[in-house]
Design an enzyme around this catalytic site. Structure first.
Site, short mmCIF file in Angstrom:
data_model
loop_
_atom_site.label_atom_id
_atom_site.label_comp_id
_atom_site.label_asym_id
_atom_site.label_seq_id
_atom_site.Cartn_x
_atom_site.Cartn_y
_atom_site.Cartn_z
N GLU A 114 0.83 -1.22 0.00
CA GLU A 114 0.00 0.00 0.00
C GLU A 114 0.86 1.26 0.00
O GLU A 114 0.52 2.28 -0.61
CB GLU A 114 -0.88 -0.03 1.23
CG GLU A 114 -2.29 0.47 0.96
CD GLU A 114 -3.11 0.42 2.22
OE1 GLU A 114 -3.38 -0.71 2.68
OE2 GLU A 114 -3.43 1.51 2.75
N SER A 115 2.01 1.16 0.65
CA SER A 115 2.93 2.32 0.74
C SER A 115 3.49 2.70 -0.63
O SER A 115 3.96 3.81 -0.83
CB SER A 115 4.09 1.97 1.67
OG SER A 115 4.79 0.84 1.17
N GLU A 140 17.20 -12.59 4.94
CA GLU A 140 16.23 -12.03 3.99
C GLU A 140 17.00 -11.39 2.83
O GLU A 140 17.81 -10.49 3.04
CB GLU A 140 15.37 -10.96 4.68
CG GLU A 140 14.33 -10.38 3.72
CD GLU A 140 13.52 -9.25 4.35
OE1 GLU A 140 12.37 -9.48 4.72
OE2 GLU A 140 14.08 -8.14 4.48
#
Ligand code: 0O2
Length: 270
Positions: A114-115, A140
């Site tokens: 969404e950002s 990661e």
């Protein structure tokens, strides 16, 4: 927990980040030294700071004992690509590697957050050897284009500045910028093959020039100095023509000359 204990806990994570960063950088080197286009442009790595680990654990309601098990990004490696197509090539490379195992993948490229954040995340298990034995570390790996990285670096700094409460008018600008990044990456994809061709021939020329200079340097030990200087002048003349084919022909001829001198030296030594 004492700071010293944290340092000890984070040590294998630091090792994993260093090893993986080196390995991915080496992949760039391998591609380029073979005159191939590298889908990886840059690699960076970091171990999350203690305060950032504690903040995230608190936000996700993770107890101290669970941190190592549940926080998958204590060790982080970031791979930057030039083009959006390169990202899947890098993911394929990671999936095929024998020194790491993929645990999960998140595609924030086709599923933008969404950002406006876009990136491809792969969580891997990676083994490191430490003084206290072997450890399996979760890492990661974030894979994104240069343009996506530009956006997320700026947005990350703003999150930090505004303590995660970025004002609406700045959020709007970031959303517009995220859309512009999508357009930019797509536009660059159209010219990808043109750019790759240009970069490939540049890399081939760089490797070739380096080989030629090495051969000329070796000839100084084997051949008459005046003759080598003549060869060197001929090299400068061809180099200035900026014609890869002529340079390649010169390289092949030079190899034959050098081979001849080496054979001569061998016969003299018998
Ligand atoms: P830092 O400071 O980079 O380490 P979830 O599993 O969904 O509950 P989690 O664990 O945050 O949440 O996973 P997610 O959403 O995949 O995010 C992992 C990392 O991706 C983040 O780590 C960021 O590095 C990056 N990231 C995710 N969303 C955004 C975003 O909106 N903007 C930017 N700039 N980066 C993002 P950290 O710990 O949040 O931050």
């Amino acid at each position: 927990m004492e700071i010293q204990l944290w340092r000890e806990i984070l040590m294998p994570y630091d090792l994993a980040v260093k090893e993986l960063t080196f390995k991915f950088e080496h992949l760039i080197y391998e591609h380029r030294s073979k005159g191939l286009y590298s889908p990886i442009e840059q690699v960076t790595g970091r171990v999350k700071t203690i305060s950032s680990i504690l903040d995230k654990a608190q936000k996700k309601k993770i107890t101290i004992d669970e941190i190592e098990d549940r926080l998958v990004d204590i060790a982080g490696v970031r791979i930057i690509c030039q083009f959006i197509e390169d990202i899947q090539r890098v993911v394929e490379i990671i999936r095929k590697r024998k020194d790491m195992t993929v645990i999960s993948e998140r595609d924030y490229i086709n599923h933008m957050k969404e950002s406006g954040y876009r990136s491809y995340h792969v969580i891997v298990k990676y083994r490191v050897q430490t003084l206290s034995g072997e450890r399996e570390i979760k890492v990661e790996i974030q894979i994104r284009t240069l343009a996506m990285n530009f956006w997320s670096t700026i947005e990350h700094s703003l999150q930090y500045k505004y303590k995660k409460n970025i004002p609406d008018h700045i959020r709007e600008k970031l959303t517009t910028a995220a859309e512009a990044i999508i357009v930019l990456d797509n536009e660059m994809s159209y010219v990808r093959s043109e750019i790759m061709d240009a970069q490939n021939s540049f890399q081939i020329q760089t490797n070739l020039v380096s080989d030629i200079l090495n051969t000329i340097q070796n000839l100084y030990r084997l051949a008459n100095k005046r003759e080598v200087m003549k060869i060197q002048d001929e090299f400068y003349r061809i180099y200035e023509l900026n014609d890869l084919e002529q340079l390649q022909r010169f390289g092949r001829e030079l190899d034959i000359i050098a081979e001849g001198y080496r054979a001569q030296l061998l016969t003299q030594n018998i």
